[in-house]
Design a protein around this motif. Structure first.
Motif, PDB file in Angstrom:
ATOM      1  N   SER A   1       1.120   6.520  -6.930  1.00  0.00           N
ATOM      2  CA  SER A   1      -0.093   7.227  -7.338  1.00  0.00           C
ATOM      3  C   SER A   1      -0.049   8.696  -6.927  1.00  0.00           C
ATOM      4  CB  SER A   1      -1.332   6.552  -6.757  1.00  0.00           C
ATOM      5  OG  SER A   1      -1.355   6.685  -5.350  1.00  0.00           O
ATOM      6  N   GLY A   2       0.577   9.006  -5.792  1.00  0.00           N
ATOM      7  CA  GLY A   2       0.714  10.407  -5.383  1.00  0.00           C
ATOM      8  C   GLY A   2       1.545  11.203  -6.369  1.00  0.00           C
ATOM      9  N   THR A   3       2.597  10.585  -6.893  1.00  0.00           N
ATOM     10  CA  THR A   3       3.430  11.254  -7.895  1.00  0.00           C
ATOM     11  C   THR A   3       2.650  11.486  -9.184  1.00  0.00           C
ATOM     12  OG1 THR A   3       5.373  10.173  -6.970  1.00  0.00           O
ATOM     13  CG2 THR A   3       5.581  11.092  -9.176  1.00  0.00           C
ATOM     14  N   ILE A   4       1.978  10.455  -9.647  1.00  0.00           N
ATOM     15  CA  ILE A   4       1.213  10.573 -10.892  1.00  0.00           C
ATOM     16  C   ILE A   4       0.070  11.568 -10.727  1.00  0.00           C
ATOM     17  CG2 ILE A   4      -0.289   9.306 -12.485  1.00  0.00           C
ATOM     18  CD1 ILE A   4       1.520   6.866 -11.963  1.00  0.00           C
ATOM     19  N   LEU A   5      -0.640  11.490  -9.605  1.00  0.00           N
ATOM     20  CA  LEU A   5      -1.744  12.421  -9.387  1.00  0.00           C
ATOM     21  C   LEU A   5      -1.255  13.856  -9.182  1.00  0.00           C
ATOM     22  CD1 LEU A   5      -4.177  10.347  -7.155  1.00  0.00           C
ATOM     23  CD2 LEU A   5      -4.461  10.985  -9.537  1.00  0.00           C
ATOM     24  N   GLY A   6      -0.054  14.020  -8.624  1.00  0.00           N
ATOM     25  CA  GLY A   6       0.510  15.361  -8.484  1.00  0.00           C
ATOM     26  C   GLY A   6       0.766  15.999  -9.839  1.00  0.00           C
ATOM     27  N   LEU A   7       1.310  15.212 -10.776  1.00  0.00           N
ATOM     28  CA  LEU A   7       1.523  15.725 -12.131  1.00  0.00           C
ATOM     29  C   LEU A   7       0.204  16.021 -12.828  1.00  0.00           C
ATOM     30  CD1 LEU A   7       4.421  13.378 -13.268  1.00  0.00           C
ATOM     31  CD2 LEU A   7       4.573  15.798 -12.676  1.00  0.00           C
ATOM     32  N   LEU A   8      -0.756  15.137 -12.656  1.00  0.00           N
ATOM     33  CA  LEU A   8      -2.075  15.346 -13.244  1.00  0.00           C
ATOM     34  C   LEU A   8      -2.751  16.575 -12.644  1.00  0.00           C
ATOM     35  CD1 LEU A   8      -4.090  14.145 -15.245  1.00  0.00           C
ATOM     36  CD2 LEU A   8      -5.034  12.816 -13.367  1.00  0.00           C
ATOM     37  N   SER A   9      -2.578  16.775 -11.359  1.00  0.00           N
ATOM     38  CA  SER A   9      -3.139  17.944 -10.689  1.00  0.00           C
ATOM     39  C   SER A   9      -2.551  19.229 -11.268  1.00  0.00           C
ATOM     40  CB  SER A   9      -2.864  17.869  -9.193  1.00  0.00           C
ATOM     41  OG  SER A   9      -3.257  19.042  -8.553  1.00  0.00           O
ATOM     42  N   PHE A  10      -1.257  19.229 -11.545  1.00  0.00           N
ATOM     43  CA  PHE A  10      -0.616  20.400 -12.151  1.00  0.00           C
ATOM     44  C   PHE A  10      -1.239  20.711 -13.511  1.00  0.00           C
ATOM     45  CE2 PHE A  10       2.768  22.054 -14.928  1.00  0.00           C
ATOM     46  CZ  PHE A  10       2.949  23.293 -14.325  1.00  0.00           C
TER      47      PHE A  10
ATOM     48  N   LEU B   1      -3.594   1.318   9.499  1.00  0.00           N
ATOM     49  CA  LEU B   1      -3.316  -0.124   9.418  1.00  0.00           C
ATOM     50  C   LEU B   1      -2.007  -0.462  10.119  1.00  0.00           C
ATOM     51  CD1 LEU B   1      -4.282  -1.164   5.780  1.00  0.00           C
ATOM     52  CD2 LEU B   1      -5.289  -1.994   7.890  1.00  0.00           C
ATOM     53  N   GLU B   2      -1.009   0.390   9.947  1.00  0.00           N
ATOM     54  CA  GLU B   2       0.277   0.149  10.587  1.00  0.00           C
ATOM     55  C   GLU B   2       0.163   0.239  12.109  1.00  0.00           C
ATOM     56  OE1 GLU B   2       4.872   1.251   9.594  1.00  0.00           O
ATOM     57  OE2 GLU B   2       3.282   2.550   8.856  1.00  0.00           O
TER      58      GLU B   2
ATOM     59  N   LYS C   1      -3.491  11.935   0.567  1.00  0.00           N
ATOM     60  CA  LYS C   1      -3.315  12.151   2.007  1.00  0.00           C
ATOM     61  C   LYS C   1      -4.273  11.246   2.789  1.00  0.00           C
ATOM     62  CE  LYS C   1      -1.183  15.140   3.727  1.00  0.00           C
ATOM     63  NZ  LYS C   1       0.176  15.239   4.170  1.00  0.00           N
ATOM     64  N   ILE C   2      -5.482  11.073   2.298  1.00  0.00           N
ATOM     65  CA  ILE C   2      -6.446  10.181   2.948  1.00  0.00           C
ATOM     66  C   ILE C   2      -5.960   8.734   2.871  1.00  0.00           C
ATOM     67  CG2 ILE C   2      -8.808   9.283   2.824  1.00  0.00           C
ATOM     68  CD1 ILE C   2      -9.639  12.076   1.819  1.00  0.00           C
ATOM     69  N   ALA C   3      -5.425   8.349   1.717  1.00  0.00           N
ATOM     70  CA  ALA C   3      -4.906   6.989   1.568  1.00  0.00           C
ATOM     71  C   ALA C   3      -3.724   6.744   2.504  1.00  0.00           C
ATOM     72  CB  ALA C   3      -4.495   6.749   0.118  1.00  0.00           C
ATOM     73  N   MET C   4      -2.852   7.740   2.644  1.00  0.00           N
ATOM     74  CA  MET C   4      -1.713   7.586   3.550  1.00  0.00           C
ATOM     75  C   MET C   4      -2.186   7.503   5.003  1.00  0.00           C
ATOM     76  SD  MET C   4       1.242   6.904   3.312  1.00  0.00           S
ATOM     77  CE  MET C   4       2.874   7.342   2.949  1.00  0.00           C
ATOM     78  N   TRP C   5      -3.241   8.230   5.335  1.00  0.00           N
ATOM     79  CA  TRP C   5      -3.807   8.140   6.682  1.00  0.00           C
ATOM     80  C   TRP C   5      -4.332   6.727   6.949  1.00  0.00           C
ATOM     81  CZ3 TRP C   5      -8.884   7.278   8.318  1.00  0.00           C
ATOM     82  CH2 TRP C   5      -9.100   7.475   9.674  1.00  0.00           C
TER      83      TRP C   5
ATOM     84  N   SER D   1       0.824  -1.210   0.000  1.00  0.00           N
ATOM     85  CA  SER D   1       0.000   0.000   0.000  1.00  0.00           C
ATOM     86  C   SER D   1       0.860   1.262   0.000  1.00  0.00           C
ATOM     87  CB  SER D   1      -0.929   0.014   1.211  1.00  0.00           C
ATOM     88  OG  SER D   1      -1.819  -1.065   1.155  1.00  0.00           O
ATOM     89  N   LYS D   2       1.948   1.262   0.763  1.00  0.00           N
ATOM     90  CA  LYS D   2       2.851   2.425   0.759  1.00  0.00           C
ATOM     91  C   LYS D   2       3.445   2.643  -0.626  1.00  0.00           C
ATOM     92  CE  LYS D   2       4.348   2.638   5.554  1.00  0.00           C
ATOM     93  NZ  LYS D   2       5.500   2.517   6.462  1.00  0.00           N
ATOM     94  N   PHE D   3       3.812   1.556  -1.280  1.00  0.00           N
ATOM     95  CA  PHE D   3       4.359   1.670  -2.635  1.00  0.00           C
ATOM     96  C   PHE D   3       3.327   2.252  -3.590  1.00  0.00           C
ATOM     97  CE2 PHE D   3       4.898  -0.336  -6.834  1.00  0.00           C
ATOM     98  CZ  PHE D   3       6.109   0.231  -7.188  1.00  0.00           C
ATOM     99  N   ILE D   4       2.117   1.728  -3.548  1.00  0.00           N
ATOM    100  CA  ILE D   4       1.054   2.197  -4.441  1.00  0.00           C
ATOM    101  C   ILE D   4       0.708   3.655  -4.152  1.00  0.00           C
ATOM    102  CG2 ILE D   4      -1.394   1.892  -5.036  1.00  0.00           C
ATOM    103  CD1 ILE D   4       0.435  -0.188  -6.288  1.00  0.00           C
TER     104      ILE D   4
END
Length: 93
Positions: free
Chosen positions: A30-39, A83-84, A74-78, A23-26
């Motif tokens: 996804s945060g990187t890809i979504l950050g570029l898409l957000s830009f 879980l951790e 941020k919600i996914a990381m929360w 999950s951390k990897f995903i």
């Protein structure tokens, strides 16, 4: 008794460890890809403002915020952190 409970809970903590690592990897990818898409969406919103389409520009800014690193990732990381925390509580038993 505590030793037997630890032996029974070991497969659960192992599965949780693997799930958390995956999950951390995903979330990172996804945060990187979504950050570029957000830009790109923000650039589109500014183009809408230039073309005097205010409503569409505001909607694009809201979507850009949701997919930015401060929105859904941020919600996914929360959730991963939660879980951790649960895994660590199981290990304390």
């Amino acid at each position: 008794m505590r030793c037997i409970l630890r032996i029974i809970l070991f497969p659960i903590t192992l599965i949780l460890s693997i799930l958390i690592a995956f999950s951390k990897f995903i979330v990172t990818i996804s945060g990187t890809i979504l950050g570029l898409l957000s830009f790109l969406v923000v650039l589109g919103a500014f183009a809408c403002f230039v073309q005097n389409e205010i409503k569409l520009g505001i909607e694009a800014l809201i979507i850009a915020f949701l997919i930015s690193p401060y929105g859904l990732p941020k919600i996914a990381m929360w959730l991963v952190a939660y879980l951790e925390y649960g895994k660590e509580k199981l290990k304390e038993i």
